[in-house]
Design a protein around this motif. Sequence first.
Motif, short mmCIF file in Angstrom:
data_model
loop_
_atom_site.label_atom_id
_atom_site.label_comp_id
_atom_site.label_asym_id
_atom_site.label_seq_id
_atom_site.Cartn_x
_atom_site.Cartn_y
_atom_site.Cartn_z
N ILE A 165 0.83 -1.20 0.00
CA ILE A 165 0.00 0.00 0.00
C ILE A 165 0.87 1.26 0.00
O ILE A 165 0.62 2.21 -0.75
N GLU A 166 1.90 1.26 0.85
CA GLU A 166 2.79 2.42 0.93
C GLU A 166 3.51 2.67 -0.39
O GLU A 166 3.56 3.81 -0.87
N HIS A 167 4.06 1.61 -0.97
CA HIS A 167 4.78 1.76 -2.23
C HIS A 167 3.84 2.19 -3.37
O HIS A 167 4.22 2.99 -4.24
N THR A 168 2.60 1.68 -3.36
CA THR A 168 1.64 2.05 -4.39
C THR A 168 1.25 3.51 -4.27
O THR A 168 1.17 4.24 -5.27
N CYS A 169 1.03 3.96 -3.04
CA CYS A 169 0.68 5.37 -2.81
C CYS A 169 1.81 6.29 -3.29
O CYS A 169 1.56 7.35 -3.89
N LYS A 170 3.05 5.89 -3.02
CA LYS A 170 4.19 6.71 -3.46
C LYS A 170 4.28 6.74 -4.99
O LYS A 170 4.66 7.76 -5.57
N THR A 171 3.93 5.62 -5.62
CA THR A 171 3.95 5.57 -7.08
C THR A 171 2.87 6.48 -7.67
O THR A 171 3.11 7.20 -8.64
N LEU A 172 1.69 6.47 -7.06
CA LEU A 172 0.56 7.22 -7.59
C LEU A 172 0.63 8.71 -7.26
O LEU A 172 0.26 9.56 -8.07
N ALA A 173 1.09 9.02 -6.05
CA ALA A 173 1.04 10.42 -5.60
C ALA A 173 2.22 10.77 -4.73
O ALA A 173 2.09 11.43 -3.70
N GLY A 174 3.39 10.34 -5.15
CA GLY A 174 4.60 10.55 -4.34
C GLY A 174 4.91 12.01 -4.08
O GLY A 174 5.27 12.39 -2.97
N ASP A 175 4.75 12.86 -5.11
CA ASP A 175 5.07 14.28 -4.95
C ASP A 175 4.13 14.94 -3.94
O ASP A 175 4.57 15.73 -3.10
N MET A 176 2.85 14.62 -4.01
CA MET A 176 1.89 15.21 -3.08
C MET A 176 2.11 14.70 -1.67
O MET A 176 1.96 15.45 -0.69
N MET A 177 2.46 13.43 -1.53
CA MET A 177 2.75 12.88 -0.21
C MET A 177 3.97 13.56 0.41
O MET A 177 4.00 13.81 1.62
N ALA A 178 4.95 13.87 -0.42
CA ALA A 178 6.15 14.57 0.07
C ALA A 178 5.78 15.97 0.57
O ALA A 178 6.29 16.43 1.59
N ILE A 179 4.88 16.63 -0.16
CA ILE A 179 4.43 17.96 0.27
C ILE A 179 3.69 17.89 1.60
O ILE A 179 3.91 18.70 2.50
N VAL A 180 2.82 16.89 1.73
CA VAL A 180 2.07 16.71 2.99
C VAL A 180 3.03 16.44 4.15
O VAL A 180 2.86 16.99 5.25
N ASP A 181 4.04 15.61 3.90
CA ASP A 181 5.03 15.32 4.95
C ASP A 181 5.75 16.61 5.39
O ASP A 181 6.00 16.81 6.59
N ARG A 182 6.09 17.45 4.43
CA ARG A 182 6.79 18.70 4.76
C ARG A 182 5.88 19.65 5.54
O ARG A 182 6.31 20.32 6.48
N ILE A 183 4.62 19.67 5.17
CA ILE A 183 3.67 20.53 5.88
C ILE A 183 3.54 20.09 7.33
O ILE A 183 3.47 20.90 8.26
N GLN A 184 3.50 18.77 7.52
CA GLN A 184 3.31 18.23 8.88
C GLN A 184 4.57 18.36 9.73
O GLN A 184 4.48 18.47 10.96
N SER A 185 5.73 18.34 9.10
CA SER A 185 6.98 18.32 9.87
C SER A 185 7.58 19.71 10.12
O SER A 185 8.32 19.90 11.08
N GLU A 186 7.25 20.68 9.28
CA GLU A 186 7.86 22.00 9.40
C GLU A 186 7.00 22.93 10.27
O GLU A 186 5.77 22.84 10.26
N ASP A 187 7.67 23.83 10.97
CA ASP A 187 6.91 24.83 11.73
C ASP A 187 6.46 25.96 10.79
O ASP A 187 6.83 26.00 9.61
N LEU B 2 6.40 24.82 -0.82
CA LEU B 2 5.09 24.91 -0.18
C LEU B 2 4.33 26.19 -0.54
O LEU B 2 3.28 26.47 0.04
N GLN B 3 4.87 26.95 -1.48
CA GLN B 3 4.17 28.14 -1.94
C GLN B 3 2.94 27.73 -2.76
O GLN B 3 2.91 26.67 -3.39
N GLY B 4 1.93 28.58 -2.73
CA GLY B 4 0.64 28.23 -3.34
C GLY B 4 0.72 27.74 -4.76
O GLY B 4 0.14 26.70 -5.11
N THR B 5 1.45 28.45 -5.62
CA THR B 5 1.53 28.05 -7.03
C THR B 5 2.25 26.72 -7.20
O THR B 5 1.88 25.91 -8.05
N LYS B 6 3.29 26.49 -6.38
CA LYS B 6 4.04 25.23 -6.46
C LYS B 6 3.16 24.05 -6.07
O LYS B 6 3.17 23.00 -6.72
N VAL B 7 2.42 24.22 -4.99
CA VAL B 7 1.53 23.14 -4.53
C VAL B 7 0.46 22.87 -5.57
O VAL B 7 0.12 21.71 -5.87
N LYS B 8 -0.08 23.95 -6.16
CA LYS B 8 -1.12 23.79 -7.19
C LYS B 8 -0.57 23.06 -8.41
O LYS B 8 -1.23 22.18 -8.97
#
Length: 208
Positions: A146-168, A178-184
């Motif tokens: 499941i983890e590997h499949t999610c990374k294959t399908l949406a790895g870039d978005m998962m990386a963004i979510v991880d950064r949002i959760q880990s950074e202050d 994490l700027q609006g246009t980059k995320v979009k």
Amino acid sequence: SNSKSLLPSQILSKIFRVVEPRVFEDIALQSVQSCTKCLRDGMAYIQKRRGVMDADLFLVKHLLILREQLSPFDIDLRSIERQLDFSDAGKAVSRFLANRNRRLFSMSTENALVTLLREGVSVNEASVDSKRDLEEALRTACNEFIEHTCKTLAGDMMAIVDRIQSEDDEAKKKDNALQGTKVKDSASACNEKIEELCAQVTSQMALY
């Protein structure tokens, strides 16, 4: 192949009513442990040659087959494994050699050789439950797939979510990714390719 995957149940079926229950359970326990190890070795081999997705699917499929093969047998796949522990042997020998008054031939508990063995060698016991280990191996294999499949399908978005959760909050403001246009843009790119990637994953799953 299918014939090889049926081998454990074929062996157990032939000896099920021939040997004593305790002997059968010991043989079954060793078989499950050996099969599980072989499947993990096979997964590592496939991963090097076909990639992580095929390796995950191979392991999940054959662990399911192994579990299904065990279901007809009402057996207990638990045991206690005992191993000698010599980790304190060096200290015990040093004490033995340093004791000038050691009694080698005493018939009491003060016998130096008995003391050497008692202090230098211990027995470690470990409970082994192959059914539980098999279920845990299957659960881990499914989670990794499941983890590997999610990374294959949406790895870039998962990386963004991880950064949002880990950074202050201050770090987020300075993080260009994490700027609006980059995320979009990342979300749009993910959305464009996800249908094709899903088809590829589905096609791979159909092979197993």
